[in-house]
Design an enzyme around this catalytic site. Structure first.
Site, PDB file in Angstrom:
ATOM      1  N   ARG A 115       4.432  -5.090   2.012  1.00 49.22           N
ATOM      2  CA  ARG A 115       5.407  -4.604   1.122  1.00 49.22           C
ATOM      3  C   ARG A 115       6.416  -4.701   1.772  1.00 49.22           C
ATOM      4  O   ARG A 115       7.405  -4.034   0.541  1.00 49.22           O
ATOM      5  CB  ARG A 115       4.823  -3.166   0.471  1.00 49.22           C
ATOM      6  CG  ARG A 115       3.852  -3.858  -0.169  1.00 49.22           C
ATOM      7  CD  ARG A 115       2.381  -2.497  -0.758  1.00 49.22           C
ATOM      8  NE  ARG A 115       2.154  -1.850  -0.074  1.00 49.22           N
ATOM      9  CZ  ARG A 115       0.901  -1.989   1.355  1.00 49.22           C
ATOM     10  NH1 ARG A 115       0.240  -2.975   0.337  1.00 49.22           N
ATOM     11  NH2 ARG A 115       0.404  -1.360   2.069  1.00 49.22           N
TER      12      ARG A 115
ATOM     13  N   GLU B  69      -5.728   3.340   9.759  1.00 50.32           N
ATOM     14  CA  GLU B  69      -6.035   4.360   9.378  1.00 50.32           C
ATOM     15  C   GLU B  69      -7.705   3.427   8.602  1.00 50.32           C
ATOM     16  O   GLU B  69      -8.755   3.935   9.017  1.00 50.32           O
ATOM     17  CB  GLU B  69      -6.106   4.948   8.080  1.00 50.32           C
ATOM     18  CG  GLU B  69      -4.428   4.960   8.485  1.00 50.32           C
ATOM     19  CD  GLU B  69      -3.630   3.972   7.795  1.00 50.32           C
ATOM     20  OE1 GLU B  69      -3.887   4.264   6.487  1.00 50.32           O
ATOM     21  OE2 GLU B  69      -3.409   3.676   8.920  1.00 50.32           O
TER      22      GLU B  69
END
Length: 175
Positions: free
Chosen positions: A58, A95
């Protein structure tokens, strides 16, 4: 224009407990996308840099437009085994798992100062890996610019604490 209004929040994606901030709703709106690019370009004026790098995937959306407008070379920081020539690689923690990013060895050298652009910073693992790639290439990191900062996850603060310059267009909680 409040860019926050164009970010969709998706709970429990890609796994339970993650609140995903989706930029597809921002980039599908031509005015919001243009405003985000204009803000990145404006903030980039604070820094001296020779090249723009972006983190897959992105980050490419924003950095390519900024690169075009500023007439600066665009460097791809890609996932493992996506670049065809000799690469530098850095492994890092996410994460929700681990990953590797790479850059072509001939993309950067000691004469380069790099602006790193990405859509979002959470814990900062990917951004720190990007900085390591730039530094392994003997280049310097001029700064980071993120569209979204998940401020309560600490990634942006960690970069600043490690003496990197950081700009964020939008702040959101990560949970």
């Amino acid at each position: 224009m409040n860019l926050k209004d164009f970010i969709r929040s998706i709970p429990d994606y890609p796994k339970k407990g993650i609140l995903f901030r989706d930029i597809t709703t921002l980039i599908k709106n031509e005015d919001a996308f243009a405003e985000s690019i204009n803000q990145i370009v404006e903030r980039s004026k604070k820094f001296k840099f020779t090249k723009i790098a972006a983190i897959e995937s992105r980050g490419f959306v924003f950095a390519s437009a900024v690169s075009y407008l500023l007439k600066k070379p665009f460097i791809l920081l890609r996932k493992k085994n996506k670049l065809p020539a000799d690469v530098h690689s850095v492994d890092f923690e996410l994460e929700y798992g681990t990953a590797t990013i790479e850059v072509h060895k001939d993309s950067l050298d000691e004469n380069d100062t790099v602006l790193i652009v990405d859509d979002l910073i959470a814990t900062g693992g990917t951004a720190e890996a990007a900085a390591k790639l730039v530094e392994i290439s003997k280049a310097k990191v001029a700064a980071f610019i993120f569209v979204i900062n998940l401020f309560d996850l600490g990634g942006s603060d960690n970069l600043v604490n490690n003496n990197y310059k950081v700009e964020n267009l939008i702040d959101f909680p990560g949970h």
